[in-house]
Design a protein around this motif. Structure first.
Motif, short mmCIF file in Angstrom:
data_model
loop_
_atom_site.label_atom_id
_atom_site.label_comp_id
_atom_site.label_asym_id
_atom_site.label_seq_id
_atom_site.Cartn_x
_atom_site.Cartn_y
_atom_site.Cartn_z
N VAL A 90 39.49 38.99 39.92
CA VAL A 90 39.51 40.37 39.44
C VAL A 90 38.07 40.85 39.28
CG1 VAL A 90 40.24 41.93 37.60
CG2 VAL A 90 41.69 39.99 38.22
N ILE A 91 37.80 42.06 39.78
CA ILE A 91 36.44 42.60 39.74
C ILE A 91 36.45 43.96 39.03
CG2 ILE A 91 34.51 43.46 41.12
CD1 ILE A 91 34.78 40.47 41.33
N SER A 92 35.49 44.15 38.13
CA SER A 92 35.24 45.46 37.55
C SER A 92 34.08 46.10 38.33
CB SER A 92 34.86 45.35 36.07
OG SER A 92 34.45 46.61 35.57
N PRO A 93 34.26 47.33 38.81
CA PRO A 93 33.19 47.96 39.60
C PRO A 93 31.99 48.41 38.78
CG PRO A 93 35.01 49.47 39.33
CD PRO A 93 35.45 48.18 38.73
N ASP A 94 32.13 48.40 37.45
CA ASP A 94 30.99 48.76 36.60
C ASP A 94 31.20 48.16 35.22
OD1 ASP A 94 32.73 50.50 35.13
OD2 ASP A 94 32.37 52.06 36.61
N GLU A 95 30.16 48.24 34.40
CA GLU A 95 30.22 47.63 33.07
C GLU A 95 31.20 48.34 32.15
OE1 GLU A 95 26.50 50.29 33.28
OE2 GLU A 95 27.69 48.99 34.58
N GLY A 96 31.43 49.64 32.39
CA GLY A 96 32.35 50.40 31.54
C GLY A 96 33.80 49.97 31.69
N GLY A 97 34.15 49.37 32.82
CA GLY A 97 35.54 48.99 33.06
C GLY A 97 35.82 47.52 32.81
N MET A 98 34.91 46.82 32.16
CA MET A 98 35.08 45.38 31.98
C MET A 98 36.31 45.03 31.16
SD MET A 98 31.33 43.68 31.43
CE MET A 98 32.11 42.12 31.02
N LYS A 99 36.63 45.84 30.17
CA LYS A 99 37.74 45.49 29.27
C LYS A 99 39.05 45.37 30.03
CE LYS A 99 39.87 46.84 24.89
NZ LYS A 99 39.88 47.82 23.78
N ARG A 100 39.34 46.35 30.91
CA ARG A 100 40.61 46.29 31.64
C ARG A 100 40.62 45.14 32.65
NH1 ARG A 100 38.03 50.77 33.69
NH2 ARG A 100 38.99 52.13 32.14
N ALA A 101 39.45 44.84 33.24
CA ALA A 101 39.37 43.73 34.19
C ALA A 101 39.54 42.39 33.48
CB ALA A 101 38.04 43.77 34.94
N ILE A 102 38.93 42.25 32.31
CA ILE A 102 39.05 41.01 31.54
C ILE A 102 40.51 40.79 31.14
CG2 ILE A 102 38.48 39.95 29.31
CD1 ILE A 102 35.69 41.23 29.57
N TYR A 103 41.18 41.87 30.72
CA TYR A 103 42.58 41.75 30.32
C TYR A 103 43.44 41.25 31.47
CZ TYR A 103 47.30 42.93 28.84
OH TYR A 103 48.63 42.85 28.54
N LEU A 104 43.31 41.90 32.64
CA LEU A 104 44.14 41.53 33.78
C LEU A 104 43.82 40.10 34.24
CD1 LEU A 104 46.33 42.58 35.68
CD2 LEU A 104 44.53 43.37 37.22
N ALA A 105 42.54 39.74 34.24
CA ALA A 105 42.15 38.39 34.64
C ALA A 105 42.74 37.35 33.69
CB ALA A 105 40.63 38.28 34.67
N ASN A 106 42.72 37.63 32.39
CA ASN A 106 43.28 36.68 31.42
C ASN A 106 44.79 36.54 31.56
OD1 ASN A 106 40.83 36.03 30.27
ND2 ASN A 106 40.97 37.57 28.65
N VAL A 107 45.47 37.67 31.78
CA VAL A 107 46.92 37.63 31.93
C VAL A 107 47.33 36.83 33.17
CG1 VAL A 107 48.97 39.05 32.40
CG2 VAL A 107 47.34 39.75 30.64
N LEU A 108 46.57 37.01 34.25
CA LEU A 108 46.91 36.35 35.52
C LEU A 108 46.28 34.97 35.66
CD1 LEU A 108 46.55 39.39 37.96
CD2 LEU A 108 48.65 38.45 37.00
N GLY A 109 45.39 34.60 34.74
CA GLY A 109 44.73 33.31 34.82
C GLY A 109 43.70 33.24 35.94
N LEU A 110 42.97 34.35 36.14
CA LEU A 110 42.00 34.43 37.23
C LEU A 110 40.58 34.53 36.68
CD1 LEU A 110 43.82 37.11 39.45
CD2 LEU A 110 44.06 34.62 39.54
N ASP A 111 39.60 34.27 37.56
CA ASP A 111 38.21 34.52 37.21
C ASP A 111 37.92 36.01 37.33
OD1 ASP A 111 37.69 31.85 36.75
OD2 ASP A 111 37.06 31.46 38.82
N MET A 112 36.88 36.43 36.63
CA MET A 112 36.53 37.85 36.63
C MET A 112 35.04 38.00 36.94
SD MET A 112 34.94 40.02 34.13
CE MET A 112 34.65 41.79 34.18
N GLY A 113 34.73 39.01 37.72
CA GLY A 113 33.34 39.34 38.02
C GLY A 113 33.12 40.83 37.83
N MET A 114 31.88 41.25 37.89
CA MET A 114 31.60 42.68 37.71
C MET A 114 30.35 43.10 38.48
SD MET A 114 29.65 43.25 34.10
CE MET A 114 28.90 44.72 34.77
#
Length: 395
Positions: free
Chosen positions: A220-244
């Protein structure tokens, strides 16, 4: 009846007779919401439904007839054409529907967000304080991107929220607010910002049948620092790594009201060979998210799926067409919370995520003054959805 419908406890007396008032630009979505409400309440067994407290509970439609009349000068007035006294009203407004037009001095004008917002206030004014409660459902929060002051400039979103509550609005429901802290402007009133993570996953899994949802094959990737929260949530729910990515901007100049982006810098583990979910609150021009997609492809990502709550596509679809044709992107998913052009719906790569059932759940539950906490946290529903996908049980 749907499983989720059956789990909800709606035995409490409704706040008032339910009424849904869609503004003109939101009638298609409201029609779908209304159908769900009619079906559920027709099927629902309730021993009290014939009591006086449940009067008008089961109806053929919950839509209230209202209209906006325009004068030749472009001025307007809002009119409600039936009684709303004592009702629990839900007003639906799509401020992004630029397909709506009106005549002014003989010329046709396309409606701007300002026009839609003004029409919303006209309908609230027409209610005249006669409703028991007013809830505004505004998926794209008016002026949501103008939520903070960085120079001597207006704070339009805060002013709009204060205007609405001063006119008698009790609750405001929006989707994926650009910055939910704007609710601090109305601390004594209801404000909910809802994430469509479940609808994104449902749309993706229904349209792509060979996904491997694990940290070895997806990210899961967040395209900017402002969207990190939603990316972190989805990554945690799906058990995936997250980048930004973070945007390096040129603060020495302003172009189209903002500092131009010089480059996108990536923070995260390798994306090589992985399917990537890029999740954001909106696609405006699309320039930023396509730059991110190109950067990910340069880092040898496998397939790129772009998810955004609102697809504005203010610069048209040509660049997205090109990105799809050259293999940069695989799918683009946005919700139907705002206007979708016929051209967008025809695109092979586009997936529309229907929010009407979710909005109907919210309206139905709030009308009974019941908690919507389980609706705001889709973790269990996403887990169940992924399990069905892995077991080959998708509809």
């Amino acid at each position: 009846m749907a499983v989720h419908e059956g789990k909800r406890k709606l035995d409490s007396i409704p706040v008032g007779k339910l009424g849904v008032i869609p503004l003109e630009g939101c009638r298609d979505l409201a029609g779908k919401v209304d159908k769900f409400l009619v079906d559920w309440r027709t099927e629902r067994e309730n021993e009290h439904k014939n009591s006086l407290a449940f009067a008008g509970y089961q109806r053929d439609s919950y839509m209230i007839k209202a209209s906006i009349a325009r004068f030749g000068t472009g001025e307007a007035k809002g009119t409600i054409n039936e009684s709303i006294r004592g009702m629990d009203l839900f007003l639906l407004c799509d401020i992004c529907n630029h397909s709506m037009t009106y005549k002014m001095c003989g010329r046709e004008n396309h409606m701007s967000p300002d026009d839609h917002y003004q029409d919303l206030k006209r309908i609230i004014a027409a209610v005249g304080g006669k409703a028991r409660r007013i809830t505004v459902i505004m998926p794209f929060l008016y002026e949501g991107r103008q939520h903070k002051r960085s120079s001597r400039e207006s704070l339009d979103c805060a002013i709009a929220l204060q205007e609405l509550v001063s006119m008698g609005v009790d609750n405001i429901i929006t989707f994926d607010a650009h910055d939910a802290r704007v609710q601090n402007s109305i601390p004594l009133h209801g404000f909910e910002t809802i994430q469509p993570a479940y609808q994104f996953m449902k749309g993706l899994l229904n349209n792509v049948n060979d996904l491997q949802i694990d940290s070895e094959h997806m990210m899961v990737i967040s395209p900017d620092e402002g969207g990190m929260k939603r990316a972190i949530y989805l990554a945690n729910v799906l058990g995936l790594d997250m980048g930004m990515f973070y945007k390096r901007r040129d603060y020495t100049q302003v172009v189209d009201g903002k500092n131009p982006i010089v480059a996108h810098e990536f923070l995260g583990s390798s994306v090589e060979g992985k399917d990537v979910l890029v999740i954001d609150d909106m696609i405006s021009s699309g320039e930023s998210v396509l730059d991110v997609a190109r950067e990910l492809k340069a880092r040898k990502a496998k397939r790129i799926f772009i998810m955004a709550t609102f697809g504005l596509f203010t610069n048209g679809l040509e660049e997205f067409d090109e990105a799809y044709n050259n293999g940069t992107i695989t799918r683009v998913l946005t919700t139907n919370c705002i206007y979708q052009s016929p051209e967008l719906l025809e695109r092979e790569y586009y997936v529309s995520c229907d929010m009407s059932k979710y909005i109907a759940f919210i309206i139905d539950t709030l009308n009974h003054d019941s908690s919507i906490s389980d609706l705001l946290n889709p973790n269990n529903r996403i887990q169940a959805l992924v399990n069905r996908y892995r077991n080959g049980e998708m509809e």
